[in-house]
Design a protein around this motif. Structure first.
Motif, PDB file in Angstrom:
ATOM      1  N   UNK A   4    -103.939 -50.720   4.957  1.00 18.36           N
ATOM      2  CA  UNK A   4    -103.006 -51.703   5.377  1.00 18.36           C
ATOM      3  C   UNK A   4    -103.568 -53.000   5.680  1.00 18.36           C
ATOM      4  N   UNK A   5    -102.764 -53.900   5.851  1.00 20.47           N
ATOM      5  CA  UNK A   5    -103.326 -55.172   6.007  1.00 20.47           C
ATOM      6  C   UNK A   5    -103.449 -55.700   7.297  1.00 20.47           C
ATOM      7  N   UNK A  15    -108.015 -46.741   6.769  1.00 18.97           N
ATOM      8  CA  UNK A  15    -107.825 -45.755   7.966  1.00 18.97           C
ATOM      9  C   UNK A  15    -108.055 -44.427   7.151  1.00 18.97           C
ATOM     10  N   UNK A  16    -108.737 -43.627   7.949  1.00 16.44           N
ATOM     11  CA  UNK A  16    -109.105 -42.107   7.157  1.00 16.44           C
ATOM     12  C   UNK A  16    -108.297 -41.355   8.182  1.00 16.44           C
ATOM     13  N   UNK A  17    -108.568 -39.989   7.659  1.00 12.44           N
ATOM     14  CA  UNK A  17    -107.968 -38.978   8.389  1.00 12.44           C
ATOM     15  C   UNK A  17    -108.488 -38.722   9.713  1.00 12.44           C
ATOM     16  N   UNK A  47     -96.150 -45.226   7.966  1.00  5.40           N
ATOM     17  CA  UNK A  47     -96.086 -44.570   6.509  1.00  5.40           C
ATOM     18  C   UNK A  47     -97.648 -43.963   6.358  1.00  5.40           C
ATOM     19  N   UNK A  48     -98.602 -44.813   6.555  1.00  6.10           N
ATOM     20  CA  UNK A  48     -99.993 -44.407   6.770  1.00  6.10           C
ATOM     21  C   UNK A  48    -100.363 -43.296   7.454  1.00  6.10           C
ATOM     22  N   UNK A  53    -101.580 -37.575   8.407  1.00 11.62           N
ATOM     23  CA  UNK A  53    -101.158 -36.414   9.184  1.00 11.62           C
ATOM     24  C   UNK A  53    -100.651 -35.233   8.215  1.00 11.62           C
ATOM     25  N   UNK A  54     -99.890 -35.593   7.095  1.00  8.22           N
ATOM     26  CA  UNK A  54     -99.494 -34.623   6.134  1.00  8.22           C
ATOM     27  C   UNK A  54    -100.871 -33.916   5.432  1.00  8.22           C
TER      28      UNK A  54
END
Length: 79
Positions: A4-5, A15-17, A47-48, A53-54
């Motif tokens: 993300x910006x 960003x990681x899990x 969205x990220x 999460x998915x």
């Protein structure tokens, strides 16, 4: 890893899990956490957060309950 910006629209931040999982653990009081709450805590887009999460759900680390067509509540499995 998703990008993300930053708030100034400059360089992308990744960003990681693990970021998302830690935020979910911190936020969950046992009743589940909305995707937007996780996103806000991490500092990423909804969205990220949803993608992370998915992915965690596919890996069996978190679970979700669909409350409405457009809203899920997330929680860490076993916590």
């Amino acid at each position: 890893m998703t990008e993300d910006r930053d708030s100034e629209g400059g360089r992308p931040r990744k960003y990681d899990e693990n970021d998302v999982l830690m935020a979910l653990r911190d936020l969950d009081d046992g009743s589940g956490v909305r995707t937007g709450e996780v996103a806000e805590s991490v500092g990423c887009s909804t969205r990220t957060a949803l993608r992370r999460l998915s992915s965690l759900e596919e890996d069996g680390e978190v679970e979700s309950v669909e409350v409405t067509e457009r809203m899920k509540l997330w929680s860490v499995i076993g916590e």
